[in-house]
Design a protein around this motif. Structure first.
Motif, PDB file in Angstrom:
ATOM      1  N   PRO A 237     -66.325   6.300 -58.299  1.00  0.00           N
ATOM      2  CA  PRO A 237     -65.045   6.886 -58.709  1.00  0.00           C
ATOM      3  C   PRO A 237     -64.015   5.837 -59.134  1.00  0.00           C
ATOM      4  O   PRO A 237     -64.001   4.719 -58.604  1.00  0.00           O
ATOM      5  CB  PRO A 237     -64.561   7.632 -57.455  1.00  0.00           C
ATOM      6  N   ILE A 238     -63.174   6.222 -60.077  1.00  0.00           N
ATOM      7  CA  ILE A 238     -62.016   5.408 -60.489  1.00  0.00           C
ATOM      8  C   ILE A 238     -60.763   6.157 -60.043  1.00  0.00           C
ATOM      9  O   ILE A 238     -60.632   7.353 -60.297  1.00  0.00           O
ATOM     10  CB  ILE A 238     -61.973   5.224 -62.020  1.00  0.00           C
TER      11      ILE A 238
ATOM     12  N   VAL B 244     -65.324  10.174 -51.185  1.00  0.00           N
ATOM     13  CA  VAL B 244     -64.441  10.506 -52.316  1.00  0.00           C
ATOM     14  C   VAL B 244     -65.200  11.522 -53.159  1.00  0.00           C
ATOM     15  O   VAL B 244     -66.320  11.246 -53.602  1.00  0.00           O
ATOM     16  CB  VAL B 244     -64.143   9.286 -53.210  1.00  0.00           C
TER      17      VAL B 244
ATOM     18  N   HIS C 174     -69.110  14.771 -58.126  1.00  0.00           N
ATOM     19  CA  HIS C 174     -69.641  13.470 -57.696  1.00  0.00           C
ATOM     20  C   HIS C 174     -69.110  13.157 -56.301  1.00  0.00           C
ATOM     21  O   HIS C 174     -67.938  13.392 -56.008  1.00  0.00           O
ATOM     22  CB  HIS C 174     -69.197  12.362 -58.668  1.00  0.00           C
TER      23      HIS C 174
ATOM     24  N   ASN D 146     -62.802   2.945 -56.813  1.00  0.00           N
ATOM     25  CA  ASN D 146     -62.449   3.420 -55.478  1.00  0.00           C
ATOM     26  C   ASN D 146     -63.661   3.271 -54.549  1.00  0.00           C
ATOM     27  O   ASN D 146     -64.337   4.234 -54.199  1.00  0.00           O
ATOM     28  CB  ASN D 146     -61.996   4.881 -55.582  1.00  0.00           C
ATOM     29  N   LEU D 147     -63.913   2.031 -54.184  1.00  0.00           N
ATOM     30  CA  LEU D 147     -65.013   1.702 -53.274  1.00  0.00           C
ATOM     31  C   LEU D 147     -64.481   1.508 -51.864  1.00  0.00           C
ATOM     32  O   LEU D 147     -63.291   1.255 -51.667  1.00  0.00           O
ATOM     33  CB  LEU D 147     -65.687   0.393 -53.725  1.00  0.00           C
TER      34      LEU D 147
ATOM     35  N   THR E 289     -65.195  13.810 -56.562  1.00  0.00           N
ATOM     36  CA  THR E 289     -64.583  13.992 -57.887  1.00  0.00           C
ATOM     37  C   THR E 289     -65.243  15.195 -58.542  1.00  0.00           C
ATOM     38  O   THR E 289     -66.465  15.218 -58.685  1.00  0.00           O
ATOM     39  CB  THR E 289     -64.813  12.733 -58.762  1.00  0.00           C
TER      40      THR E 289
ATOM     41  N   GLN F 233     -59.719  14.998 -57.739  1.00  0.00           N
ATOM     42  CA  GLN F 233     -60.349  13.971 -56.904  1.00  0.00           C
ATOM     43  C   GLN F 233     -59.706  13.992 -55.522  1.00  0.00           C
ATOM     44  O   GLN F 233     -58.482  14.094 -55.414  1.00  0.00           O
ATOM     45  CB  GLN F 233     -60.159  12.599 -57.538  1.00  0.00           C
TER      46      GLN F 233
ATOM     47  N   LEU G 253     -69.037   9.976 -53.425  1.00  0.00           N
ATOM     48  CA  LEU G 253     -69.343   8.613 -52.979  1.00  0.00           C
ATOM     49  C   LEU G 253     -69.023   8.521 -51.498  1.00  0.00           C
ATOM     50  O   LEU G 253     -67.932   8.922 -51.069  1.00  0.00           O
ATOM     51  CB  LEU G 253     -68.477   7.581 -53.710  1.00  0.00           C
ATOM     52  N   ILE G 254     -69.938   7.992 -50.715  1.00  0.00           N
ATOM     53  CA  ILE G 254     -69.614   7.689 -49.324  1.00  0.00           C
ATOM     54  C   ILE G 254     -69.172   6.232 -49.271  1.00  0.00           C
ATOM     55  O   ILE G 254     -69.836   5.342 -49.797  1.00  0.00           O
ATOM     56  CB  ILE G 254     -70.793   8.014 -48.371  1.00  0.00           C
ATOM     57  N   LYS G 255     -67.971   5.999 -48.691  1.00  0.00           N
ATOM     58  CA  LYS G 255     -67.321   4.691 -48.782  1.00  0.00           C
ATOM     59  C   LYS G 255     -67.759   3.738 -47.664  1.00  0.00           C
ATOM     60  O   LYS G 255     -66.927   3.023 -47.088  1.00  0.00           O
ATOM     61  CB  LYS G 255     -65.797   4.864 -48.765  1.00  0.00           C
TER      62      LYS G 255
END
Lengths: 143, 143, 143
Positions: free
Chosen positions: C105-106, A134, A40, C112-113, A136, A5, A42-44
Motif C-alpha cells: 500500500p501507498i 492495512v 488488498h 505503508n510498510l 485497501t 484505505q 498487507l500484514i505489517k
C-alpha cells in the motif's frame, strides 16, 4: 472510481492459523459500494502472515500449523538470528513461505471468493499482541 | 480508466503443474485496450494454486510436482483432515505454500512478463474437475 | 487517478537475500504524488524472487538463505531439468515457494510498510547479472 484505505488492529490470537474473514469484512462498510474492484491486505509484520485456505473444518488450520512447525523447525543449530527465542527465526521464514499480502476480487459489493475460501491470519509467534493490517479497497462504484 | 472482470472455467487437467498462459489470455480480448495496468487472477479453490514459472521446458513442471510431493507428503500420521483421501490435506498445504492469486503488469495491451515466464495452474488433487478463476484487468485505456 | 509504470534494472548481486527497498524507492519520484494507492512489483525472472521480511538484522537474510538451501536441495537425483547446473532447478522451485510479485500500500506519498519490513531481492543463482523488475504505482493523487 473509489479508493478506501484503512488500518485495522486484529484481535490478538495465539500461535496458529485463524479464520479472520468476518472480522475484516465487518470493518469495511465501503465494500458494498464497489461494483467491480479489488481488496488488498498487507500484514505489517515479519513474524505473521496471511493466506487463503479452507474455511470450514478447523482441522485444516491445526494440520497447517503442524506442517509448518515440521518444515521450519525451531532451534536449528545454524540459526544466527535467535535473540527473541526459539520461535523468532522460524516465524520470519514462515512469513516469507506463506506471504504477507493478499489481493481478492470484489464483485457487486462482496469479496468474490470460492465457497470454501476464507482469509487466515497465520500467527507464528508464541506471544504477540494485536497484529496490524492495512486494507485497501478500490474499484468502480455502483450507480 | 477501464475495469473488466470475468470468471473463467479452466479446462480440467490431471494432478501436476500446467502452463495456462494462452488459455487465459485468449479469453481476454479487453487486454489489448489497456495501455498501463494490471491483471489479477484468483483461483477459487483451496486445493489448487497458481504461480509464475518457466514456460519452456516441461521438465521444470514435472520436477516441480516431484518437489512438492516430497516436501508435503501424503499419509502423514498426524493429519487430522483426511476425509477426502490421501491427497486432501497435502493439497491444502500446497495451496498456501504456492498461493492462490497472481498480479501481473499490463503494458501496451499485453502482459508484461519476462521472456521465460508463464502462468502455471498447479493441480494438487488426483481427481478434480474444471477449476474456476476470476480475472480482473484494470488500467489506463489506450487512446 | 494516476498510473506510473517503470522497468528497473537492479544492481547485480550474488546468491542470497538482499534488502532493496531504498534502491527501488529512490527510482520512483512519482510515489510522493500518490495519496492513497498501491505499488506492484514483478520480477521478470524464474530463478529469483521477491518478498517482504525483516529490514534490520542481516542474520535474518543469511539464515533465510540457509533455510531455503536446506529445504530445496541441489543435485537431487530425480531432477530432470539441470542443464544450467546444480543451482538451476532449485532456483525455479524457490521462485515459486517465495513468489515473483509483491503489492504494497501507498499512503500519503510513502510505502505503508511495518517498521521492520523491507523488500528483499532473493537471488537463487550463483552467477546471474542484473535482474529486471516492473514497478507499477497507481492511486489517487494528492491535491
Amino acid at each position: 472510481m473509489k479508493w478506501h484505505q484503512k488500518e485495522i488492529s486484529l484481535e490478538p490470537r495465539g500461535r496458529g492459523f485463524h479464520l479472520i474473514t468476518d472480522e475484516v469484512v465487518n470493518q469495511l462498510p465501503d465494500l458494498k459500494e464497489i461494483k467491480t474492484g479489488l481488496m488488498h491486505i498487507l500484514i505489517k509484520h515479519t513474524s505473521a502472515s496471511i493466506t487463503l485456505n479452507e474455511n470450514y473444518d478447523p482441522d485444516v488450520r491445526s494440520d497447517m500449523e503442524k506442517y509448518f512447525n515440521r518444515t521450519v523447525k525451531e532451534n536449528e543449530p545454524w540459526y544466527e538470528h535467535n535473540s527473541e527465542g526459539a520461535d523468532d527465526m522460524p516465524a520470519h521464514i514462515k512469513s516469507t513461505l506463506i506471504g504477507s499480502s493478499l489481493t481478492i476480487p470484489i464483485t457487486n459489493g462482496k469479496l468474490n471468493l470460492g465457497t470454501w475460501q476464507g482469509i487466515y491470519l497465520c500467527e507464528h509467534r508464541n506471544h504477540s499482541g494485536s497484529r496490524k493490517i492495512v486494507v485497501t479497497i478500490f474499484g468502480e462504484e455502483k450507480v
